[in-house]
Structures are given as C-alpha cells and as structure tokens.
Design an enzyme around this catalytic site. Structure first.
Site, PDB file in Angstrom:
ATOM      1  N   PRO A 243       0.901  -1.188  -0.063  1.00  0.00           N
ATOM      2  CA  PRO A 243       0.185   0.038  -0.230  1.00  0.00           C
ATOM      3  C   PRO A 243       0.756   1.224   0.008  1.00  0.00           C
ATOM      4  CG  PRO A 243      -0.007  -1.130   2.150  1.00  0.00           C
ATOM      5  CD  PRO A 243       0.632  -1.887   1.304  1.00  0.00           C
ATOM      6  N   CYS A 244       0.410   2.317  -0.837  1.00  0.00           N
ATOM      7  CA  CYS A 244       1.070   3.569  -0.807  1.00  0.00           C
ATOM      8  C   CYS A 244       0.207   4.672  -0.844  1.00  0.00           C
ATOM      9  CB  CYS A 244       2.052   3.663  -2.210  1.00  0.00           C
ATOM     10  SG  CYS A 244       3.452   2.360  -2.560  1.00  0.00           S
ATOM     11  N   GLN A 245      -0.258   4.668   0.398  1.00  0.00           N
ATOM     12  CA  GLN A 245      -1.292   5.604   0.710  1.00  0.00           C
ATOM     13  C   GLN A 245      -0.880   7.058   0.497  1.00  0.00           C
ATOM     14  OE1 GLN A 245      -1.571   3.763   4.362  1.00  0.00           O
ATOM     15  NE2 GLN A 245      -3.604   2.591   3.946  1.00  0.00           N
ATOM     16  N   GLY A 246       0.365   7.224   0.626  1.00  0.00           N
ATOM     17  CA  GLY A 246       0.972   8.749   0.417  1.00  0.00           C
ATOM     18  C   GLY A 246       0.847   9.365  -0.876  1.00  0.00           C
ATOM     19  N   ILE A 247       0.300   8.163  -2.021  1.00  0.00           N
ATOM     20  CA  ILE A 247       0.217   9.022  -3.297  1.00  0.00           C
ATOM     21  C   ILE A 247      -1.558   9.250  -3.500  1.00  0.00           C
ATOM     22  CG2 ILE A 247       2.242   8.022  -4.016  1.00  0.00           C
ATOM     23  CD1 ILE A 247       0.641   5.778  -5.488  1.00  0.00           C
TER      24      ILE A 247
END
Length: 870
Positions: free
Chosen positions: A488-492
């Site tokens: 998961p790359c919730q920062g994008i």
C-alpha cells in the site's frame, strides 16, 4: 477495437492524452528511435546525432580531423552486410545534419573498419567509445557498429547506444553503480568526428556472485551485465553468446554480433537473418522441467488472497503446481478469509515489517539450534540466552537445561505455542517474543514472553523451532520461489491532501514499498510480481514506480513494468493496475499476457508510461472476445432485499452466460484435483450492505431504468450546463424522519455536475472499478432493478472471484476485502505467464497471446491428462 496500440515516433514518455470516452487501449513504442533518440533515451540533453560534427566533406589540401584508415571493405562484401546503404534509388541530400534526411537512407560510397579522430584516437569497427554530448555534459557511451563514407564525401559512424542508469526509466530513483551501463537496441548515424575516445567495457553475466563481481569490476571504468529495452521498460540478461568476461571486446546486439563475425575477408554470414531479427535480443536460458513439484509462493499484503489465488489458478493451467505457502496482512478478517479458502497456507496477521524482522530472527534461531549451517563469522550473533545467571550456573557445573528450573516454581513452561516479532504486550518493548502455555493453566492464561527472559526454556524453544523448521512454517532465504504483493502506498492517494510530492519515499505512508523490496533482497526469490495502482507511475513523475524498478535492477534481477486493465481479461469493469515482474538471472523473465476481451476505457492512462500499457499493436489482425457487461456477470443471482442477512443460499437457477458457468466451477476442478466439471453448489456472501431507513427510502424512489439517479427525484432541476439546481416550482419533499428526500450533499457533489449520487447501474453497462465502500451517496452502485446496493457477491463477481470463495468478517469488512483485491482473471493470466517462465518456455518478447478461449481451457488440459494416463 480494444486491446490495441498504435506506433509513434517516440518509444517512451508518450505524450498523447487518453480520451475517457474512447473504448480502446493504445500502446505506443518504437524499438529503434531515429529522429527522437534523445527522448527515447530519456535524456535531458541533445542527441549525439543532432550534434553538428566537423567531419563533413574535406576540402582539397586540408588535413581532416577525422578520417578512415586502410582500404574500404570490398564492394560486394559491403553491399551484402549493409544493403540499405547501396540501394541506389534514394536521393542523397548533402550535409551531415540535414533534418529532412532519413539516416537509414543515407547512401554510402564505401564502408571501413578503422578510423582516426583528432590525429591520435584510433577506432576499430565494434569498438566501444565515448561520444561527445555537447554543452559540457558527460559524454555518451556507444558501440561502433558501422563506419562509412557517404556519396557526398561525409564521414559517418553508426552508434549502438549504452544507457547509464539516469538515462533509463529508473533515472535517479535508485542507487546503482555509476560504472554500470545497459546495452540498448537504439542505433543511429552520427558524424565521425563526434567520437571522443575508445573504451573497453567489461561485460559479464548478470548471474555473478556479488563478491566475485566486485573483484572483476574493481578497476574497470564501465561494466555491462544487462540489456535495456524500451518496450515495457525491460531489463534482461545479456545475450549469452555475447558475454565474454575478460575480453576487450564488449557486448553488442544481435545485428552487430552478426556483423562482427563478418570481417573484411570473411566468407560471408547470414546477414539477412540478422536484419530480420534486429528488433529482438535473444535470451538464452536453459530450459528446465518443472513438472508437478510444488512451487512455493509468499503473498505479502495479501488481503483475502485474490492475487495469489489467481496466480495459482493460472499456473495450474500451464501445468505448474504453484502453492501459496505463506501470506501476511494486517487485516484480521482478510487473514481469516484467506485461511478459510487456503488451509494449506501459513497466514500471518501482522505488519509486513514485523514479519520480515521475525524471518531474520528465525534464521538466527535455526543457526543457534544447529538446524542450518552458518558462516563462522556469524556464530557470535546468536547468543540469545547467554545471561550472567546462566554463566554462573555453568561455572557451578549446572547444565542449565532443566526445563523447570525457574525462580518461581509456581510457573512452569508446558510448551511454546507461537512466536512473533513486535510488541504484543503493548509495553513499548519491541523484539522476539514466544507465546507460552504454562503447566497447569488453560489457554486464557497464555502469555507472550520476550526471548531474553527465557533462558531456562531453551529445550522447549528448541523443540518448537525444530518442529516449525521441519514444517517450513517460516521461509528462510532460498525457500521462496515467488514473492507477490501490492504494497500500500497511501501517500500517493488523491484523497491525501498532505502528500509529499517532492520526496514521496520519505512519507511514512509509502514505506511499505521499501519493505516489499527489502523482502525481495532478504529472501532472494526466483520471481517477483508487484502490483499497485497506476498512481505509482503518475505521482511525482512516477518516482515510486521508478524506484521499485530500480531496486530490482540494483539487486541483479531482470525486470519489466506493464499496466493491465481488468476488463481486457473478461470482466465488466475497467480497473487499470500496474504490474512489475522480476526474475533472477537464472530464470526466464515472465511476459505479459495480451488482452482477451474488448473493454470500455474508463479514466486516464498515465501519459509518461502510456507505452507500458499491455495491448496489441493497432492495425494488426486480432480477434478479441466482446466486452463483458453487468448482465453477463450477475443476471443469474437470486433477488435479495436490502435487509438480507443470509451468508449462504441456493442458486435461483442455472448459469445464463459463459462467464457465469465458469465462475461457478468447483474449487477441485479449477485446481486440477478433479476432472469432473462440476459446479459449486451453494452461493456465498450474496447480501448487500443494509442501508439506513432514510437511504433505503431514497433508493426506493429512484426509477428502475438506465441512467436513473437522484436527479430524477422531485425538486431537482438540471440546467443547460448539466448542473443541478433546486426547482423553485416544486416544494421540497421530506422523509418520515424529517430529513429531505434529496440531501444537500447530492446537490453540491462535484459542484452540482455529478450524476453519481444514488445512481443505478444498468445491465448493458460496465463499472470503472469495484470500490471498497458500499454507500450510494457519491457513486453508482445501485442494482439495476432491486432497491439495494450491489451485494458482496455481485462485487466479487465483478472482480472475478470464483463463487466457491467465501469471505469472513462483518459485511463492511467483506466489501473492503473485495474492493482491495487484485482482479482474479488478471492474476490468473499472469499466473499462466509465470508458469511458462517456471518451465523455461516463456518467449523473448515482452507480451504473448493467451491460448484461445482462455481461461476456459481447463477441459482441454484434463482431456490431455486423461490421454497421458491411458
């Protein structure tokens, strides 16, 4: 027609935008860039070809700064080796830098094999060389694959380019040795005097031990162990026949390799074949038989297991027994779902970074208890239980092995239940813990104890470690064949207003991408498959996607990156995702399976990586299955109410479409353990999220027709600009609760321009993507003719989950599991490609067509197996 691409002059960072209304996929690339080589090499400086050279026609009496040495290649030999230079039909335009002149059409007076530049630098054909870059930039690196004099007297050479890491798709997003260059297939013509100096590029196999490689390259200026191909940003093994470690000759591509073998006095070579194959680099890997031995898979960030399930189903279709042996996720309910459907899997409900720490500590335990060998230098690291008290006991002659030797005799260890890394007691003390069953106490008295306080339990711990080691409960480096996952790359996410656009890798919400690659580095699997949203190649100029690819390349993996739309593999949704392959040098790099179905394109394909879209070439003959619609997927499911609470129910009737028949097939049949093409008997999870009374009342008022939504409710007026406003001539309607029938948020959503609130889907439509939330307030998720949202099973059908797949947890949690999943048909197609690579039969091209009627080829496989058994 969907699933097709068109050619254009630039092979990467394609610029045309994708229309949301278009209903076809496009992919753009050109293997050999000519007029735009600078763009194709992703450089920020000008192309060598566009530099103005000094080696134009020489005037009488002048000493040229660049000249050919020796006699020209014999005319008959030159015409055979470079036929395009002797066509005799193209008009020669004078001047080395005429932009209207196609370099492939430049006609030659003669070819040479040796040249001199600036009176001191001698270059031979097939030498490596530095080429001036202009503007004070670092010189380019090339292989000289042709030297010729044009009919107007201009002197040229043809360069085959090497890429530095910043010149590739990776750019500066990963730490790679600056001396490492990558062989490309890009070739173009340049003035001879652009050559600067001769180089000797040390070339070696990608499959070299790191310590040995460090010795081999310790004194070299450049080394090359990888080919870089623009299609799908591919990094591959060098062609085996060109790896000549220790030789001064450096690696060249297939056409140049044929040319080098054809010296001035040679008897000739099969140049025609080289010309036919010059768009491919042959990868020579030993074919190995896989058969039916178990191939192990670790599923990271597994969710409920859709990705690994699809991979295993697809590998089965290629006759490979891929098994999910380990899975890790932080979602408790997702882990329960995965374990329910995959009892053979060791499922860990913990964070990925804690699991990685556990694996490292587990390896130390295995060394400590002499279960695996270790280097002498590592022995001192594993003194888990050496405390001062134990040292004193040993001095007194006590062996310290008494299991019941404890300061408090009331508590005696019965046996070890489990192990973890972290802080299970929530006391801000992270480390390795064991779960203890105390003698004379029940399971409600089990406790987690840190290893540094269990010196008196070495025998119990040793028994536990030995048993778990024998069952391979935790993988050691080398145990895992395949690692897959979608970190998961919730920062994008566009929902994150505080995104770090400049340094996204420093964002805590993106650190799982680093953790995933750390897993790969530690376990060293044969294959890697990483999935993610397309924002990973959109956000911050694709920095995170470039980083991931760079990490694989930096770890000496072959790698490639592609984007695949779920609908192109037989689903009524678009759902574009990025998939990145990695393969050790000893393996075949898996390909991408080409689309099988037409699809309605929804959303925007990232422009910079448009060329990475997995699709057919436009203009070529291709027969795709028609696009699937909502009716194809769910029309056979029984009607249920908003208040439905059954988790199991019978089907209402037989399947009505091919999709429905296939998705109902039994687990035993799909996994190959049964040759009986039986259907699953019960329907699971066909229940919707129960709407509150107000929302249910609103849904009941939405007309049952295509395109219906809140705009059809009384009191709403649509303006000519397609925005909504309150109708002054209609009194506002209120529900029994006193709340308005048309809520204010529906009117103001997207500034009144959206028609999604309380919108019905229709039978002949597709959806952009299956979502994790089932509220109808801002998305079209209402059933076409029933007053409810789509059920969990209907969403699962849109994701391609087999009907046998049963989910766990509260209703909202099950929606989340389905919405977060990788579409199973995409994973199945990738699993088939993985199976081919595991058997050593994957092709060289980055894409390949799936078998006809895939995945409905199960009966063909069973039929073939029956014949073999007979």
């Amino acid at each position: 027609m969907a699933g097709k691409r068109k050619s254009k002059s630039s092979p990467s960072e394609a610029s045309p935008s994708n229309s949301a209304s278009a209903n076809k996929l496009k992919r753009t690339e050109e293997p050999i860039a000519k007029e735009e080589v600078a763009e194709s090499m992703e450089k920020t400086v000008s192309s060598p070809r566009k530099l103005k050279g000094k080696a134009a026609a020489v005037k009488d009496g002048e000493e040229p700064e660049a000249k050919f040495l020796g006699k020209p290649v014999k005319d008959t030999e030159a015409r055979k080796r470079w036929p395009k230079r002797y066509l005799g039909k193209k008009k020669q335009v004078s001047g080395p830098n005429n932009s209207n002149q196609d370099e492939d059409e430049i006609q030659a007076r003669g070819h040479y094999i040796k040249a001199e530049v600036d009176g001191r630098n001698i270059f031979d054909l097939y030498d490596d060389a530095h080429v001036q870059a202009g503007d004070g930039n670092e010189p380019y690196v090339c292989k000289i694959v042709e030297m010729f004099e044009a009919i107007d007297g201009t002197l040229y050479f043809t360069a085959q380019w090497y890429y530095r890491s910043p010149d590739t798709v990776i750019k500066e997003c990963a730490t790679i040795d600056r001396r490492r260059v990558f062989l490309s297939e890009i070739q173009d013509v340049n003035p001879l005097d652009c050559l600067v100096e001769k180089l000797n590029i040390f070339r070696l196999s990608l499959n070299v031990d790191q310590d040995e490689k460090s010795k081999l390259i310790s004194t070299c200026k450049y080394f090359c162990d990888t080919t870089y191909l623009l299609p799908y940003s591919t990094f591959m093994n060098l062609p085996e026949e060109n790896i000549q470690t220790g030789s001064d000759d450096s690696t060249i591509s297939s056409e140049a390799d044929v040319d080098r073998a054809c010296e001035v006095n040679s008897e000739g070579a099969d140049v025609d074949k080289a010309c036919q194959d010059n768009s491919k680099v042959a990868q020579l890997c030993p074919v190995r038989e896989c058969g039916k031995p178990e191939v192990t898979l670790l599923d990271l960030y597994s969710g409920c297991g859709a990705m690994s399930t699809g991979l295993c189903l697809g590998a089965q279709l290629s006759n490979v027994n891929l098994v999910t042996r380990w899975a890790v996720d932080v979602n408790e309910y997702a882990c329960q779902s995965l374990k329910l459907n995959h009892p053979e899997t060791e499922v860990r409900n913990e964070s990925a970074e804690d699991f990685l720490s556990l694996l490292k500590e587990w390896r130390k335990l295995c060394f400590y208890f002499n279960l695996v060998e270790t280097k002498d230098s590592e022995n001192d690291q594993f003194d888990f239980f050496e405390t001062e008290d134990e040292e004193e006991e040993e001095e007194d002659g006590d062996s310290g092995n008494d299991e019941n030797d404890s300061d408090d005799p009331e508590f005696e260890v019965d046996y070890i239940l489990e192990v973890c890394y972290g802080d299970p007691n929530k006391i801000n003390k992270r480390g390795l813990y064991f779960k203890i069953r105390w003698k004379g106490y029940g399971d409600d008295e089990d406790t987690w104890e840190p290893i540094d306080g269990l010196g008196h339990c070495r025998k119990a711990i040793g028994d536990f470690v030995s048993q778990r080691y024998a069952s391979k409960a935790f993988p050691l480096p080398g145990d895992v064949d395949v690692v897959c996952g979608g970190p998961p790359c919730q920062g994008i996410s566009g929902f994150n207003r505080f995104r770090n656009t400049q340094q996204p890798l420093e964002d805590e919400k993106n650190k799982q991408l680093i953790v995933f690659m750390d897993f790969v580095q530690y376990l060293n699997p044969k294959f890697v498959l990483m999935e993610n949203v397309v924002d990973i190649v959109k956000f911050s100029e694709g920095l995170l996607g470039r980083y991931a690819l760079g990490r694989l390349v930096g770890m000496n993996y072959q790698a490639r990156m592609g984007m695949m739309a779920a609908g192109a593999y037989g689903l009524p949704q678009f759902r574009m995702r990025m998939f990145m392959w990695g393969a050790r040098p000893t393996e075949r790099l898996p390909q991408y399976p080409l689309p099988t179905h037409d699809v309605v394109v929804r959303g925007v394909i990232p422009t910079q990586f448009e060329g990475n879209t997995v699709a057919y070439d436009e203009g070529g003959p291709v027969q795709l299955e028609r696009k699937l619609l909502l009716e194809d997927a769910i029309s056979d499911l029984p009607a249920v109410e908003n208040s439905e609470n059954r988790d199991e129910m019978p089907y209402a009737g037989p399947p009505q479409t091919e999709f429905q028949r296939f998705i109902r097939l039994s687990k035993e049949y799909l996994l190959g353990s049964s040759k009986d093409e039986s259907l699953h008997k019960m329907l699971y999870d066909h229940r919707p999220l129960e709407l509150n009374a107000d929302d249910y009342a609103r849904v009941c008022e939405i007309p049952k027709r295509k395109g219906a939504n809140f705009r059809d409710l009384p009191g709403v007026r649509v303006r000519v600009d397609n925005k909504v406003e309150w109708d002054p001539d209609v009194e506002r309607v209120y529900l029994k609760s006193g709340k308005p029938l048309v809520p204010d948020y529906a009117m103001s959503f997207v500034k009144g321009s959206s028609s999604k609130p309380f919108a019905r889907l229709w039978w002949d439509e597709t959806v952009p993507t299956v979502v994790t939330r089932a509220e109808p307030h801002n998305q079209a998720i209402l059933h076409p003719v029933q007053d409810r949202v789509l059920s969990i099973r209907e969403n699962a059908r849109l994701q391609g989950f087999p009907d046998y797949y049963k989910l766990c947890g509260p209703v909202k949690e099950r929606y989340i599991q389905v919405g977060n999943a990788v579409a199973v048909p995409v994973a199945r197609a990738l699993g088939y490609a993985l199976g081919l690579a595991l058997k050593g039969s994957a092709g060289v091209d980055p894409v390949f067509p799936l078998p006809e009627k895939f995945p409905n080829i199960q009966c063909q496989i069973h039929s073939a197996s029956s014949e073999d058994d007979a």
